[in-house]
Design a protein around this motif. Sequence first.
Motif, mmCIF file in Angstrom:
data_model
loop_
_atom_site.group_PDB
_atom_site.id
_atom_site.type_symbol
_atom_site.label_atom_id
_atom_site.label_comp_id
_atom_site.label_asym_id
_atom_site.label_seq_id
_atom_site.Cartn_x
_atom_site.Cartn_y
_atom_site.Cartn_z
ATOM 1 N N GLN A 32 8.419 66.160 -10.267
ATOM 2 C CA GLN A 32 8.042 66.074 -11.593
ATOM 3 C C GLN A 32 6.692 66.093 -11.988
ATOM 4 N N LYS A 33 6.386 66.685 -13.062
ATOM 5 C CA LYS A 33 4.771 66.708 -13.453
ATOM 6 C C LYS A 33 4.910 65.348 -14.476
ATOM 7 N N TYR A 34 3.525 64.805 -14.114
ATOM 8 C CA TYR A 34 2.996 63.627 -15.179
ATOM 9 C C TYR A 34 1.816 63.910 -15.814
ATOM 10 N N PRO A 35 1.639 64.022 -16.807
ATOM 11 C CA PRO A 35 0.649 64.261 -17.606
ATOM 12 C C PRO A 35 -0.578 63.122 -17.747
ATOM 13 N N VAL A 36 -1.628 63.314 -17.268
ATOM 14 C CA VAL A 36 -2.857 62.385 -17.187
ATOM 15 C C VAL A 36 -4.010 63.088 -17.718
ATOM 16 N N SER A 112 2.314 71.688 -27.572
ATOM 17 C CA SER A 112 3.413 70.845 -26.797
ATOM 18 C C SER A 112 3.560 69.366 -26.989
ATOM 19 N N ARG A 113 4.547 68.960 -26.763
ATOM 20 C CA ARG A 113 4.499 67.223 -26.779
ATOM 21 C C ARG A 113 4.289 66.757 -25.521
ATOM 22 N N PHE A 114 4.251 67.479 -24.531
ATOM 23 C CA PHE A 114 3.868 67.175 -23.227
ATOM 24 C C PHE A 114 2.386 66.540 -22.900
ATOM 25 N N ARG A 115 2.110 65.513 -23.325
ATOM 26 C CA ARG A 115 0.632 65.074 -23.569
ATOM 27 C C ARG A 115 0.647 63.903 -22.703
ATOM 28 N N ALA A 116 -0.667 63.421 -22.064
ATOM 29 C CA ALA A 116 -0.804 62.300 -21.456
ATOM 30 C C ALA A 116 -0.490 61.069 -22.264
ATOM 31 N N GLY A 117 0.371 60.222 -21.803
ATOM 32 C CA GLY A 117 1.039 58.983 -22.535
ATOM 33 C C GLY A 117 1.954 59.184 -22.900
ATOM 34 N N SER A 118 2.918 60.501 -22.666
ATOM 35 C CA SER A 118 4.363 60.796 -23.156
ATOM 36 C C SER A 118 5.310 60.789 -22.169
ATOM 37 N N ALA A 119 4.768 60.120 -20.969
ATOM 38 C CA ALA A 119 5.902 60.392 -19.766
ATOM 39 C C ALA A 119 6.402 59.139 -19.417
ATOM 40 N N TRP A 120 7.539 59.181 -18.737
ATOM 41 C CA TRP A 120 8.184 57.755 -17.875
ATOM 42 C C TRP A 120 8.337 58.042 -16.741
ATOM 43 N N LEU A 121 7.818 57.373 -15.575
ATOM 44 C CA LEU A 121 8.269 57.544 -14.370
ATOM 45 C C LEU A 121 8.579 56.550 -13.658
ATOM 46 N N PHE A 122 9.717 56.742 -12.640
ATOM 47 C CA PHE A 122 10.451 55.979 -12.050
ATOM 48 C C PHE A 122 9.618 55.786 -10.382
ATOM 49 N N ILE A 123 9.157 54.630 -9.989
ATOM 50 C CA ILE A 123 8.853 54.791 -8.528
ATOM 51 C C ILE A 123 9.519 53.700 -7.748
ATOM 52 N N MET A 124 10.160 54.178 -6.863
ATOM 53 C CA MET A 124 10.665 53.067 -5.875
ATOM 54 C C MET A 124 9.597 52.322 -4.828
ATOM 55 N N PHE A 157 9.941 46.133 -12.884
ATOM 56 C CA PHE A 157 9.032 46.038 -14.110
ATOM 57 C C PHE A 157 8.592 47.156 -14.795
ATOM 58 N N LEU A 158 8.326 47.121 -16.005
ATOM 59 C CA LEU A 158 7.592 48.233 -16.549
ATOM 60 C C LEU A 158 6.073 47.855 -16.846
ATOM 61 N N ILE A 166 4.446 55.253 -19.246
ATOM 62 C CA ILE A 166 5.132 54.213 -18.530
ATOM 63 C C ILE A 166 5.761 54.474 -17.326
ATOM 64 N N VAL A 167 5.253 53.341 -16.569
ATOM 65 C CA VAL A 167 5.769 53.263 -15.077
ATOM 66 C C VAL A 167 6.824 52.154 -14.881
#
Length: 175
Positions: A32-36, A112-124, A157-158, A166-167
């Motif tokens: 996955q790519k994650y915008p920053v 594009s709506r793929f902007r920094a601040g538009s993603a949700w990432l799950f991390i184990m 936790f979020l 969002i992480v």
Amino acid sequence: MRTLLGSAAVACGLMLGAAAPAQQPTVGVFGQKYPVSDFNRSIAYYTKYFPLQKGKLYNDTEMALASTEPTSTQRPITLWLDPCAGPGGQAAAARSIEATDTVHRKLATCTSRFRAGSAWLFIMVPDAAKSAALLRADGHEAVLKRVPATGPGYLLFLTEDPDGNIVEAVQAVTR
């Protein structure tokens, strides 16, 4: 006998050669790519609070974050430097990407709506309570919750990264 052994070796080689592609699934999430908006700020954040380390720089706009856990099955996370979020915004983005198709054209023109601040990432994470405590100590929100499930439950936790992405940190726990 020599012919039999040679035939067996060729057959084993063919079977092993045929087995290799079957080990990698043909359908699945590759990554996955994650915008920053800032690599250095994002790398400092993710390596401080989560079991991630700076990985490979793929090009000027993509850098990997990899798990520090030796048994992790997580694929690397690719930070995508959002040129529209930085100084110069749309003009800088339009010069940096060759827009050869609709998707690249949207990225290049900041439509594009793929902007920094538009993603949700799950991390184990190995210790959700520890990660949440570190975040809270530095003024970030991280409310730890226990979620029951059939089988093991989860601590999670979020929180938000510096760009507002969002992480969700998740740790599997026994009952």
